[in-house]
Design a protein around this motif. Structure first.
Motif, PDB file in Angstrom:
ATOM      1  N   GLY A  67       0.815  -1.217   0.000  1.00  0.00           N
ATOM      2  CA  GLY A  67       0.000   0.000   0.000  1.00  0.00           C
ATOM      3  C   GLY A  67       0.845   1.263   0.000  1.00  0.00           C
ATOM      4  N   VAL A  68       0.178   2.367  -0.342  1.00  0.00           N
ATOM      5  CA  VAL A  68       0.859   3.670  -0.454  1.00  0.00           C
ATOM      6  C   VAL A  68       0.745   4.428   0.864  1.00  0.00           C
ATOM      7  N   GLY A  69       1.871   4.991   1.307  1.00  0.00           N
ATOM      8  CA  GLY A  69       1.893   5.802   2.528  1.00  0.00           C
ATOM      9  C   GLY A  69       2.407   5.016   3.716  1.00  0.00           C
ATOM     10  N   ILE A 102       9.598   3.337  -6.207  1.00  0.00           N
ATOM     11  CA  ILE A 102      10.025   4.558  -6.880  1.00  0.00           C
ATOM     12  C   ILE A 102      10.052   5.689  -5.849  1.00  0.00           C
ATOM     13  N   GLY A 103      10.712   6.776  -6.184  1.00  0.00           N
ATOM     14  CA  GLY A 103      10.799   7.886  -5.236  1.00  0.00           C
ATOM     15  C   GLY A 103      11.268   9.155  -5.909  1.00  0.00           C
ATOM     16  N   GLY A 104      11.225  10.220  -5.145  1.00  0.00           N
ATOM     17  CA  GLY A 104      11.714  11.507  -5.627  1.00  0.00           C
ATOM     18  C   GLY A 104      13.184  11.663  -5.264  1.00  0.00           C
ATOM     19  N   THR A 162       2.883  13.332   2.546  1.00  0.00           N
ATOM     20  CA  THR A 162       2.521  14.217   1.438  1.00  0.00           C
ATOM     21  C   THR A 162       3.725  14.361   0.520  1.00  0.00           C
ATOM     22  N   VAL A 163       3.555  14.040  -0.755  1.00  0.00           N
ATOM     23  CA  VAL A 163       4.642  14.227  -1.724  1.00  0.00           C
ATOM     24  C   VAL A 163       5.015  15.701  -1.770  1.00  0.00           C
ATOM     25  N   THR A 164       6.301  16.003  -1.675  1.00  0.00           N
ATOM     26  CA  THR A 164       6.751  17.393  -1.754  1.00  0.00           C
ATOM     27  C   THR A 164       6.364  17.984  -3.112  1.00  0.00           C
ATOM     28  N   ALA A 216      16.791  11.176  -1.180  1.00  0.00           N
ATOM     29  CA  ALA A 216      15.526  10.807  -1.834  1.00  0.00           C
ATOM     30  C   ALA A 216      14.377  10.894  -0.836  1.00  0.00           C
ATOM     31  N   GLU A 217      13.158  10.921  -1.395  1.00  0.00           N
ATOM     32  CA  GLU A 217      11.981  10.811  -0.533  1.00  0.00           C
ATOM     33  C   GLU A 217      11.001   9.807  -1.135  1.00  0.00           C
ATOM     34  N   GLY A 218      10.247   9.196  -0.226  1.00  0.00           N
ATOM     35  CA  GLY A 218       9.189   8.266  -0.606  1.00  0.00           C
ATOM     36  C   GLY A 218       8.099   8.357   0.448  1.00  0.00           C
ATOM     37  N   MET A 219       7.166   7.424   0.392  1.00  0.00           N
ATOM     38  CA  MET A 219       6.041   7.513   1.326  1.00  0.00           C
ATOM     39  C   MET A 219       5.897   6.271   2.219  1.00  0.00           C
ATOM     40  N   GLU A 220       6.840   5.334   2.110  1.00  0.00           N
ATOM     41  CA  GLU A 220       6.641   4.066   2.836  1.00  0.00           C
ATOM     42  C   GLU A 220       7.795   3.636   3.740  1.00  0.00           C
ATOM     43  N   ILE A 241      14.673   6.405  -8.633  1.00  0.00           N
ATOM     44  CA  ILE A 241      14.182   7.789  -8.767  1.00  0.00           C
ATOM     45  C   ILE A 241      13.329   7.979 -10.031  1.00  0.00           C
ATOM     46  N   SER A 242      12.107   8.459  -9.786  1.00  0.00           N
ATOM     47  CA  SER A 242      11.147   8.668 -10.878  1.00  0.00           C
ATOM     48  C   SER A 242      10.917  10.145 -11.183  1.00  0.00           C
ATOM     49  N   ASN A 243      11.283  11.010 -10.255  1.00  0.00           N
ATOM     50  CA  ASN A 243      10.975  12.443 -10.414  1.00  0.00           C
ATOM     51  C   ASN A 243      11.872  13.248  -9.477  1.00  0.00           C
ATOM     52  N   PRO A 244      12.101  14.523  -9.826  1.00  0.00           N
ATOM     53  CA  PRO A 244      12.864  15.352  -8.887  1.00  0.00           C
ATOM     54  C   PRO A 244      11.969  15.806  -7.738  1.00  0.00           C
ATOM     55  N   PRO A 295       8.967  21.612  -6.871  1.00  0.00           N
ATOM     56  CA  PRO A 295       7.661  22.065  -7.362  1.00  0.00           C
ATOM     57  C   PRO A 295       6.997  21.009  -8.247  1.00  0.00           C
ATOM     58  N   ARG A 296       5.719  20.766  -7.989  1.00  0.00           N
ATOM     59  CA  ARG A 296       5.004  19.682  -8.668  1.00  0.00           C
ATOM     60  C   ARG A 296       5.012  19.878 -10.184  1.00  0.00           C
ATOM     61  N   ASP A 297       5.463  18.839 -10.899  1.00  0.00           N
ATOM     62  CA  ASP A 297       5.535  18.894 -12.365  1.00  0.00           C
ATOM     63  C   ASP A 297       5.344  17.484 -12.894  1.00  0.00           C
ATOM     64  N   ARG A 298       4.096  17.147 -13.164  1.00  0.00           N
ATOM     65  CA  ARG A 298       3.786  15.766 -13.574  1.00  0.00           C
ATOM     66  C   ARG A 298       4.524  15.376 -14.848  1.00  0.00           C
ATOM     67  N   ASP A 299       4.799  16.369 -15.717  1.00  0.00           N
ATOM     68  CA  ASP A 299       5.486  16.048 -16.971  1.00  0.00           C
ATOM     69  C   ASP A 299       6.930  15.581 -16.733  1.00  0.00           C
TER      70      ASP A 299
HETATM   71  O1  LIG Z   1       1.088  14.419  -7.711  1.00  0.00           O
HETATM   72  C1  LIG Z   1       2.299  14.538  -7.805  1.00  0.00           C
HETATM   73  O2  LIG Z   1       2.849  15.574  -8.163  1.00  0.00           O
HETATM   74  C2  LIG Z   1       3.173  13.376  -7.498  1.00  0.00           C
HETATM   75  C3  LIG Z   1       4.529  13.457  -7.747  1.00  0.00           C
HETATM   76  C4  LIG Z   1       5.342  12.350  -7.504  1.00  0.00           C
HETATM   77  C5  LIG Z   1       4.777  11.173  -7.019  1.00  0.00           C
HETATM   78  C6  LIG Z   1       3.424  11.125  -6.777  1.00  0.00           C
HETATM   79  C7  LIG Z   1       2.783   9.937  -6.260  1.00  0.00           C
HETATM   80  O3  LIG Z   1       1.637   9.924  -5.907  1.00  0.00           O
HETATM   81  C8  LIG Z   1       3.597   8.723  -6.149  1.00  0.00           C
HETATM   82  C9  LIG Z   1       3.387   8.044  -4.829  1.00  0.00           C
HETATM   83  C10 LIG Z   1       4.144   6.754  -4.774  1.00  0.00           C
HETATM   84  O4  LIG Z   1       5.413   6.841  -5.392  1.00  0.00           O
HETATM   85  C11 LIG Z   1       6.443   7.087  -4.453  1.00  0.00           C
HETATM   86  N1  LIG Z   1       6.995   8.403  -4.839  1.00  0.00           N
HETATM   87  C12 LIG Z   1       7.434   8.688  -6.079  1.00  0.00           C
HETATM   88  N2  LIG Z   1       7.942   9.913  -6.127  1.00  0.00           N
HETATM   89  C13 LIG Z   1       7.793  10.449  -4.904  1.00  0.00           C
HETATM   90  C14 LIG Z   1       8.135  11.731  -4.367  1.00  0.00           C
HETATM   91  O5  LIG Z   1       8.678  12.623  -5.010  1.00  0.00           O
HETATM   92  N3  LIG Z   1       7.826  11.924  -3.053  1.00  0.00           N
HETATM   93  C15 LIG Z   1       7.266  10.964  -2.293  1.00  0.00           C
HETATM   94  N4  LIG Z   1       6.921   9.748  -2.786  1.00  0.00           N
HETATM   95  C16 LIG Z   1       7.187   9.488  -4.083  1.00  0.00           C
HETATM   96  C17 LIG Z   1       5.790   7.011  -3.085  1.00  0.00           C
HETATM   97  O6  LIG Z   1       6.579   6.215  -2.232  1.00  0.00           O
HETATM   98  C18 LIG Z   1       4.421   6.383  -3.350  1.00  0.00           C
HETATM   99  O7  LIG Z   1       4.472   4.977  -3.263  1.00  0.00           O
HETATM  100  C19 LIG Z   1       2.603  12.220  -7.005  1.00  0.00           C
END
Ligand SMILES: O=C(O)c1cccc(C(=O)CC[C@H]2O[C@@H](n3cnc4c(=O)[nH]cnc43)[C@H](O)[C@@H]2O)c1
Length: 213
Positions: A35-37, A67-69, A139-141, A159-163, A184-187, A190-194
């Motif tokens: 699960g997420v979080g 995955i993570g930031g 909360t995702v930064t 890095a950051e993640g939620m779990e 790492i999937s994203n920096p 500031p939120r940037d889905r692209d």
């Molecule tokens: O809405 C957004 O801008 C946004 C940006 C990055 C990730 C999300 C997610 O909802 C992913 C949650 C999921 O992935 C992990 N994750 C991936 N990137 C990050 C992040 O930058 N910060 C925290 N968690 C991230 C996380 O562990 C969750 O499992 C939405």
């Protein structure tokens, strides 16, 4: 006697598929989405650990993976980060003088260090991975202000993640070695889905699983 398995706790099925795709057939590893979080991760992992123990097949250790930031200039998209410690970065209290951690409030520990031996083995298998603090947030930064606050409090954050912290607490309570791996999937910022590159991060998870098995 069969060897005890390692549990890899991921958040979602896509991450589980990515890790399983890289594992060698018969590797003594079980991959489960929990699960997420942090709350879902802690509860889901604790349940798996208790069920395994009750069935007489206790795990030998737990890895939180997903995955993570990546923090700017610390971890680029598509690379791997191994946690030296997993920190619950938003667990505490705000005050007019700034954020106070759970430790400062006297209620517990926000930092869970990786098991030294498990981390050593992961570093050996994944020599290209960055090693540093990995933050766990509910909360995702998504703003420069939060990025700034986090890097001020945790200058060594990679890095950051939620779990991670949730899985770490479950492992700690079961007396099991723990480590965290983020692809790492994203920096972080500031939120940037692209800017998300989830496929690249999942591919990095698959390659990591191959290196580990
Ligand atoms: O809405 C957004 O801008 C946004 C940006 C990055 C990730 C999300 C997610 O909802 C992913 C949650 C999921 O992935 C992990 N994750 C991936 N990137 C990050 C992040 O930058 N910060 C925290 N968690 C991230 C996380 O562990 C969750 O499992 C939405």
């Amino acid at each position: 006697m069969t060897a005890a398995e390692l549990l890899i706790a991921v958040a979602v099925p896509a991450e589980a598929e990515a890790v399983r795709a890289g594992l060698a057939p018969g590797a003594p590893v079980r991959v489960e989405p929990v699960g997420v979080g942090p709350a879902a991760a802690a509860a889901g992992t604790a349940r798996l650990l208790v069920l395994a123990e009750a069935a007489g097949r206790a795990y030998r250790g737990v890895i939180s993976a997903g995955i993570g930031g990546g923090f700017p200039d610390r971890a680029a998209i598509g690379t791997l980060v191994l946690a030296s410690r997993s920190v619950a970065a938003d667990l505490g209290a705000e005050s007019p003088d700034g954020f106070r951690t759970l430790d400062e409030l006297g209620f517990g520990q926000v930092a869970r260090p990786a098991d030294p031996e498990l981390l050593r083995r992961l570093r050996t298998a994944l020599p290209g991975a960055t090693v540093g603090t990995v933050l766990t947030l509910s909360t995702v930064t998504g703003s420069a202000a939060t990025l700034g606050a986090l890097t001020t409090r945790y200058p060594d954050a990679a890095a950051e993640g939620m779990e991670g912290y949730g899985v770490a607490v479950a492992a700690h309570q079961a007396g099991l070695p723990f480590a965290e791996l983020r692809a790492i999937s994203n920096p972080v910022g500031p939120r940037d889905r692209d800017a998300w590159r989830i496929a690249d991060a999942l591919a990095a998870l698959t390659a990591a699983a191959t290196a580990l098995s």
